[in-house]
Design a protein around this motif. Structure first.
Motif, PDB file in Angstrom:
ATOM      1  N   ALA A 145     118.166  13.884   5.782  1.00  0.00           N
ATOM      2  CA  ALA A 145     116.950  13.561   6.531  1.00  0.00           C
ATOM      3  C   ALA A 145     117.304  13.130   7.952  1.00  0.00           C
ATOM      4  O   ALA A 145     116.680  13.565   8.925  1.00  0.00           O
ATOM      5  N   PHE A 146     118.342  12.310   8.059  1.00  0.00           N
ATOM      6  CA  PHE A 146     118.761  11.844   9.380  1.00  0.00           C
ATOM      7  C   PHE A 146     119.193  13.021  10.258  1.00  0.00           C
ATOM      8  O   PHE A 146     118.828  13.115  11.437  1.00  0.00           O
ATOM      9  N   LEU A 147     120.003  13.932   9.671  1.00  0.00           N
ATOM     10  CA  LEU A 147     120.487  15.089  10.431  1.00  0.00           C
ATOM     11  C   LEU A 147     119.327  15.967  10.871  1.00  0.00           C
ATOM     12  O   LEU A 147     119.308  16.495  11.989  1.00  0.00           O
ATOM     13  N   PHE A 148     118.364  16.112   9.963  1.00  0.00           N
ATOM     14  CA  PHE A 148     117.211  16.943  10.285  1.00  0.00           C
ATOM     15  C   PHE A 148     116.443  16.355  11.464  1.00  0.00           C
ATOM     16  O   PHE A 148     116.055  17.070  12.391  1.00  0.00           O
ATOM     17  N   LEU A 152     115.840  18.022  15.119  1.00  0.00           N
ATOM     18  CA  LEU A 152     114.490  18.181  15.649  1.00  0.00           C
ATOM     19  C   LEU A 152     114.392  17.595  17.052  1.00  0.00           C
ATOM     20  O   LEU A 152     113.850  18.210  17.977  1.00  0.00           O
ATOM     21  N   SER A 153     114.972  16.409  17.222  1.00  0.00           N
ATOM     22  CA  SER A 153     114.900  15.773  18.538  1.00  0.00           C
ATOM     23  C   SER A 153     115.679  16.577  19.561  1.00  0.00           C
ATOM     24  O   SER A 153     115.279  16.695  20.716  1.00  0.00           O
ATOM     25  N   LEU A 154     116.783  17.184  19.124  1.00  0.00           N
ATOM     26  CA  LEU A 154     117.565  18.011  20.052  1.00  0.00           C
ATOM     27  C   LEU A 154     116.767  19.215  20.490  1.00  0.00           C
ATOM     28  O   LEU A 154     116.730  19.567  21.663  1.00  0.00           O
ATOM     29  N   ILE A 155     116.116  19.853  19.513  1.00  0.00           N
ATOM     30  CA  ILE A 155     115.345  21.051  19.826  1.00  0.00           C
ATOM     31  C   ILE A 155     114.241  20.715  20.822  1.00  0.00           C
ATOM     32  O   ILE A 155     113.984  21.443  21.764  1.00  0.00           O
ATOM     33  N   ILE A 156     113.605  19.578  20.592  1.00  0.00           N
ATOM     34  CA  ILE A 156     112.497  19.209  21.470  1.00  0.00           C
ATOM     35  C   ILE A 156     113.009  18.902  22.870  1.00  0.00           C
ATOM     36  O   ILE A 156     112.333  19.170  23.860  1.00  0.00           O
ATOM     37  N   SER A 157     114.217  18.377  22.948  1.00  0.00           N
ATOM     38  CA  SER A 157     114.723  17.998  24.258  1.00  0.00           C
ATOM     39  C   SER A 157     115.433  19.140  24.964  1.00  0.00           C
ATOM     40  O   SER A 157     115.898  18.974  26.080  1.00  0.00           O
ATOM     41  N   ILE A 158     115.541  20.298  24.326  1.00  0.00           N
ATOM     42  CA  ILE A 158     116.223  21.449  24.964  1.00  0.00           C
ATOM     43  C   ILE A 158     115.582  21.832  26.290  1.00  0.00           C
ATOM     44  O   ILE A 158     116.297  22.031  27.259  1.00  0.00           O
ATOM     45  N   TRP A 373     105.647  27.170  23.511  1.00  0.00           N
ATOM     46  CA  TRP A 373     107.006  27.452  23.042  1.00  0.00           C
ATOM     47  C   TRP A 373     107.878  28.082  24.126  1.00  0.00           C
ATOM     48  O   TRP A 373     109.068  28.193  23.973  1.00  0.00           O
ATOM     49  N   ASP A 374     107.257  28.498  25.226  1.00  0.00           N
ATOM     50  CA  ASP A 374     108.061  28.990  26.333  1.00  0.00           C
ATOM     51  C   ASP A 374     108.904  27.887  26.947  1.00  0.00           C
ATOM     52  O   ASP A 374     109.894  28.160  27.603  1.00  0.00           O
ATOM     53  N   TYR A 375     108.460  26.652  26.707  1.00  0.00           N
ATOM     54  CA  TYR A 375     109.253  25.550  27.219  1.00  0.00           C
ATOM     55  C   TYR A 375     110.517  25.329  26.416  1.00  0.00           C
ATOM     56  O   TYR A 375     111.431  24.687  26.852  1.00  0.00           O
ATOM     57  N   LEU A 376     110.496  25.875  25.183  1.00  0.00           N
ATOM     58  CA  LEU A 376     111.613  25.589  24.298  1.00  0.00           C
ATOM     59  C   LEU A 376     112.798  26.522  24.552  1.00  0.00           C
ATOM     60  O   LEU A 376     113.931  26.112  24.503  1.00  0.00           O
ATOM     61  N   PHE A 377     112.489  27.798  24.745  1.00  0.00           N
ATOM     62  CA  PHE A 377     113.624  28.737  24.809  1.00  0.00           C
ATOM     63  C   PHE A 377     113.615  29.520  26.099  1.00  0.00           C
ATOM     64  O   PHE A 377     112.614  29.680  26.725  1.00  0.00           O
TER      65      PHE A 377
END
Lengths: 377, 92
Positions: A145-148, A152-158, A373-377
């Motif tokens: 759960a912690f890793l997940f 998630l936080s990494l993906i959001i901060s990409i 989602w354009d902000y993500l990738f």
């Protein structure tokens, strides 16, 4: 008499022990045991019950005919009426067998507890192995759960990471190319376009140096400008697509300064078409985009100069030029959606913000719009 | 049939004195009780198996005092007749 052998249910061990206890030979005791149970069986077949004091009672019970069920084959079975043998331990046997729990007594359960907890399942004690396994399972789940959450936080901060580093990547590749001495058509134009140079330097660069774009492209036509023509119309005439006008301007940037101002009789050198705008190669796309950015910079510089002049007519013109500069940037977006990020070092922040609002209002210009989602990738 | 009748029949069958038969019977009973209380199961061919079964503690209702009770765990002796015995009992 010593009985050294461990207690076992095997018949030969049993006979040996009985023989020892009774003081008879083993053969005799064996015969006796067989005969005894034979007699019990005979008694059962004849009479109803055989009761052995201190041991138990063997009874013969009658079972009625009934329909049973075979769950494996999912079929009903007919069971005939039959007799069955039943044994009830009694006396010494029952007490001896229950010796371990003999001291335990039934307890009356509290009424209230019964009312509340009658249907509740009783607490099962877990073995140490199960407890260990359960603890390990909980720990693994917690770690996962912690890793997940971390992921998630990494993906959001990409997007936050990449907004800064896209320009750095471009710069790095650029430096790499210069270091390795690669100079060919694929070399990006912004190698030659330093960041945020002032208007004077820009003017020198734009109007004095030759373009990289035209290196391997032959001149198709030397077009004489006629009345009522503009760069748009010339581009449309020769390339079929008026949005290739920055390319055309770039081919001729030595010959004139202001793209809005071409005179009748000027010669415009038209080179081969850059490429099919529908299917650009990445290099062609990059070149066109960078031509657009040059145009943006040119128009901006001219606009600022006119505004600074103080002449009210020129100021109005300057404001229009600035507007045009931003709209050229927006037109370039249809070729590269990530333009504002990649060429961040060549675009002024206030113009970037304004073009962002254009994107929100009108999309990218080729029919697509910007989604979250354009902000993500 | 009870113990005396059984012993009489067995002594007649084996042609031994009733005293011997009785002593053998008593020692056999004792041995069976001991093995079963130790937890081992005894199998007599042609007759059946004697096993020991463990019962967990459970709730039971005592209708006499009209209260629910927690019955303690216990062990009890069980007997399972063999097929030959079953056939014998049913043929008759």
């Amino acid at each position: 008499m010593k009985k050294k052998e461990p207690v076992s249910g095997r018949i030969d061990v049993l006979t040996r022990r009985v023989a020892e206890r009774a003081g008879q030979s083993e053969a005799r005791t064996r015969k006796f045991i067989d005969a005894l149970f034979e007699e019990v069986g005979e008694g059962l077949t004849g009479e109803e019950r055989v009761s052995l004091a201190g041991f138990g009672i063997f009874k013969k019970k009658f079972a009625e005919k009934r329909t049973g069920y075979n769950p494996q084959k999912k079929k009903k079975i007919k069971i005939k009426a039959h007799n069955r043998v039943v044994f009830t331990p009694a006396g010494a046997l029952a007490n001896a067998v229950n010796r371990k729990y003999r001291h335990l007594r039934p307890n009356v359960i509290d009424e209230m507890k019964v009312m509340t907890g009658l249907m509740k399942r009783e607490k099962t004690t877990l073995s140490p192995a199960r407890k260990k396994a359960r603890f390990r399972a909980i720990v693994t789940l917690g770690v996962l759960a912690f890793l997940f959450l971390l992921l998630l936080s990494l993906i959001i901060s990409i997007p936050a990471i990449f907004r800064e580093s896209d320009a750095q990547v471009v710069r790095f590749v650029r430096d790499l190319n210069t270091m390795m001495g690669l100079r060919d058509l694929t070399k990006s134009l912004s190698d030659n376009l330093p960041e945020r140079m002032n208007e004077k330097e820009l003017g020198h660069y734009i109007f004095r140096t030759r373009g990289v774009l035209t290196r391997n492209r032959k001149i198709i036509e030397k077009h004489g400008v006629r009345r009522g023509e503009s760069i748009y119309s010339i581009a449309k005439k020769y390339y079929g697509n008026k949005f290739l006008w920055p390319d055309l301007y770039y081919q001729n940037k030595n010959r004139f300064e202001d793209p809005d101002l071409i005179h009748v009789g000027d010669k415009i050198y038209v080179h081969e078409k850059l490429g099919d705008p529908g299917n650009f190669t990445p290099q062609q796309k990059r070149q066109l985009v960078q031509a657009y950015i040059t145009m943006y910079r040119v128009l901006r510089a001219l606009g600022k100069k006119e505004i600074a002049s103080g002449n009210h007519r020129l100021i109005r013109k300057g404001k229009k030029r600035l507007r045009d500069s931003r709209w050229t940037l927006h037109t370039a977006l249809r070729y590269d959606h990530k333009l504002l990020n990649v060429y961040e070092d060549a675009i002024y922040p206030e113009d970037r913000k304004i073009v962002d609002t254009y994107i929100d209002r009108l999309g990218y210009g080729d029919g697509t719009r910007r989604h979250f989602w354009d902000y993500l990738f | 049939m009870n113990k005396t009748g059984l012993i009489r029949n067995v002594a007649a069958r084996l042609r031994i004195s009733q005293k011997d038969a009785r002593s053998l019977y008593d020692s056999l009973c004792q041995e069976l009780i001991e093995t079963l209380s130790a937890g081992a199961s005894v199998n007599i061919t042609g007759f059946g198996t004697f096993t020991v079964k463990k019962l967990e503690k459970r709730k039971g209702f005592n209708p006499l005092i009209e209260k629910w009770m927690m019955l303690p765990p216990r062990r009890k002796a069980q007997f399972k007749p063999s097929e030959t015995l079953k056939k014998r009992v049913n043929l008759q």
